[in-house]
Design a protein around this motif. Structure first.
Motif, short mmCIF file in Angstrom:
data_model
loop_
_atom_site.label_atom_id
_atom_site.label_comp_id
_atom_site.label_asym_id
_atom_site.label_seq_id
_atom_site.Cartn_x
_atom_site.Cartn_y
_atom_site.Cartn_z
N CYS A 14 0.80 -1.23 0.00
CA CYS A 14 0.00 0.00 0.00
C CYS A 14 0.83 1.28 0.00
CB CYS A 14 -0.94 0.01 1.20
SG CYS A 14 -0.12 0.31 2.78
N LYS A 15 2.15 1.15 0.12
CA LYS A 15 3.08 2.29 0.18
C LYS A 15 2.91 3.11 1.46
CE LYS A 15 4.33 1.17 -3.97
NZ LYS A 15 4.57 -0.23 -4.00
N GLY A 16 2.31 2.50 2.49
CA GLY A 16 2.11 3.18 3.76
C GLY A 16 3.32 3.05 4.67
N PRO A 17 3.30 3.77 5.80
CA PRO A 17 4.42 3.74 6.74
C PRO A 17 4.50 2.40 7.48
CG PRO A 17 2.61 5.00 7.64
CD PRO A 17 2.22 4.65 6.23
N LEU A 18 5.69 2.11 7.98
CA LEU A 18 5.93 0.87 8.70
C LEU A 18 6.40 1.18 10.12
CD1 LEU A 18 7.88 -0.96 5.89
CD2 LEU A 18 5.57 -1.50 6.64
N ASP A 19 5.98 0.35 11.07
CA ASP A 19 6.44 0.45 12.45
C ASP A 19 7.41 -0.70 12.70
OD1 ASP A 19 4.69 2.60 13.06
OD2 ASP A 19 3.06 1.18 13.43
N ARG A 30 0.22 -1.25 9.49
CA ARG A 30 -1.08 -1.31 10.16
C ARG A 30 -2.25 -1.38 9.17
NH1 ARG A 30 -1.02 1.93 15.75
NH2 ARG A 30 0.98 1.16 16.49
N PRO A 31 -2.28 -0.55 8.12
CA PRO A 31 -3.43 -0.63 7.20
C PRO A 31 -3.58 -2.00 6.53
CG PRO A 31 -2.20 1.39 6.81
CD PRO A 31 -1.39 0.56 7.76
N CYS A 32 -2.48 -2.62 6.15
CA CYS A 32 -2.53 -3.93 5.48
C CYS A 32 -2.57 -5.09 6.46
CB CYS A 32 -1.33 -4.10 4.56
SG CYS A 32 -1.32 -3.01 3.14
N ARG A 33 -2.25 -4.81 7.73
CA ARG A 33 -2.15 -5.85 8.75
C ARG A 33 -1.15 -6.93 8.36
NH1 ARG A 33 -8.38 -6.91 10.64
NH2 ARG A 33 -8.84 -4.77 11.18
N LEU A 34 0.03 -6.46 7.92
CA LEU A 34 1.10 -7.37 7.52
C LEU A 34 2.36 -7.06 8.33
CD1 LEU A 34 0.73 -7.35 3.64
CD2 LEU A 34 0.09 -9.19 5.20
#
Length: 60
Positions: A14-19, A30-34
């Protein structure tokens, strides 16, 4: 995990941030729950290698 690397890495789906979760050695989207594994300090950013997480696992 290098903080500079964490600033530029994004989820390949999704190109979102990672923790970064140090105890689990994972990068979590978090958005992809991966959760992407970090092996020997190297993030494995392949969707096929990612672990699916529940809503509780990602803190939703």
């Amino acid at each position: 995990m290098d903080p500079k690397l964490l600033e530029i890495l994004v989820c390949p789906v999704c190109k979102g941030p990672l923790d970064y979760r140090k105890p689990e050695q994972e990068l979590v989207c978090r958005p992809c729950r991966l959760a992407y594994p970090v092996r020997d300090g190297i993030p494995v950013m392949l969707a096929d290698d990612a672990r699916s997480l529940s809503a509780e696992d990602v803190g939703l």
